[in-house]
Design an enzyme around this catalytic site. Sequence first.
Site, mmCIF file in Angstrom:
data_model
loop_
_atom_site.group_PDB
_atom_site.id
_atom_site.type_symbol
_atom_site.label_atom_id
_atom_site.label_comp_id
_atom_site.label_asym_id
_atom_site.label_seq_id
_atom_site.Cartn_x
_atom_site.Cartn_y
_atom_site.Cartn_z
ATOM 1 C CD GLU A 275 -1.776 2.397 1.800
ATOM 2 O OE1 GLU A 275 -1.197 3.261 1.001
ATOM 3 O OE2 GLU A 275 -2.126 2.415 2.939
ATOM 4 C CB CYS B 44 -2.532 6.445 2.230
ATOM 5 S SG CYS B 44 -0.759 6.345 2.883
#
Length: 461
Positions: free
Chosen positions: A234, A268
């Site tokens: 990720e 994020c």
Amino acid sequence: MPIATVNPANGETLKTYEAMGEEELERRLQLAEATFRTYRTTSFAERARLLNRAADLLEEDQQEIGRVMTTEMGKPVVQARAEAVKCAKAMRWYAAHAEELLADEEPAERDVKDSGAARVRVRYRPLGPVLAVMPWNFPLWQVVRFAAPALMAGNVGLLKHASNVPQTALYLEDLFHRAGFTEGTFQTLLIGAGAVDEILRDDRVKAATLTGSEPAGRAVASTAGEMIKKTVLELGGSDPYVVMPSADLDRAAKVAVTARVQNNGQSCIAAKRFIVHTDVYDAFAERFVAGMRELKVGDPMEEDTGVGPLATEQGRADLEELVDDARRAGAQVLCGGERPDGPGWYYPPTVLAGITRAMRIHREEAFGPVATLYRAADPDEAVLIANDSPFGLSSNVWTRDDQEVERFARDLEAGAVYVNGMTASHPAFPFGGVKRSGYGRELSGHGIREFCNITTVWQGA
């Protein structure tokens, strides 16, 4: 980067740690391998008992560990405590559902007969020691969303945490030990980034998961590919936040502020690019900028602080460079945009308009409380702007038109589409991205199966 706690609110170094030497690393790798041989055979009921105990302890510790996280990386302490509670919730969710998620599967009877078998089962078995390379921005949650499913699946964990959150990293190891997990089930490795490659090459380490920067992801993926080991990555995002004319503008603007500045903008899945239909652009921009201006920036230990300091001095410098580059290229600064005087790595909530493709901030992730505003003539242009990014983690759409909902759900290049709400991870739903945001999924049944050997058991008559 040294392994140290440096308070981002004032720049003071509070604790430093020596990196583990080769002898200690070898001991821990041996321990992980040996522990896995027995831990893999424990029952789901026993794993759930231990994980539920860890959840209980974490909730009891939320005040203390909340202060530690805030001291190490600067998030408002209210958000830090909430992170601890969220982690406990995820632990309990996996404790309750892992056995069901990993239950043997029976293929269709017609396919079993066609194969000539009397019985066929698909079984999920643990892989072994998994290396987790984790970031500082959600120092508990990023780890727990890996650890809870991995431990419930029967794997053991090796944590290489970010070097600026060593106290949180050590707390996590201690938490699992206090809950009753044996010593080698979850271990923190106090090492620098340079040691990751050698550990990943070790045959005793079977897989890796990384949340972090694109360069870090490339490095781990390259080594894992060479060693033929499973990885989940990720790598961040630059999430679009699309607002269409039918949206509830007051609510969309209010949520937009939270979506941009959560965790001091260092998330994020924070909304970063605000793409607004031209018919409501001015009205939305007015509300959004007003909300950003109203935020209290200050001491993250104070209960009413909305935005604390950025986690590192370099992070603030990187953010300033993006804003200054955009300003030089003609962007309008609607609020913020100037570093405040005084100690600490603070940066004000900032809104930029008039963004063009020539500006770095159009294609790079702004990791801090800086938002970019775009004007779109129609849904087609909104989709084009939203997808004009190397990232594809999540996305947000505000509309009350069902046809538009389906259009954006179909066409946005992202791992998730949140309609009339901000992106938030939940243990029951898969989490991950596409394009340069990485691959693989965390959370849900998809996440727990990522580090399993999916085994076909075929039995003849």
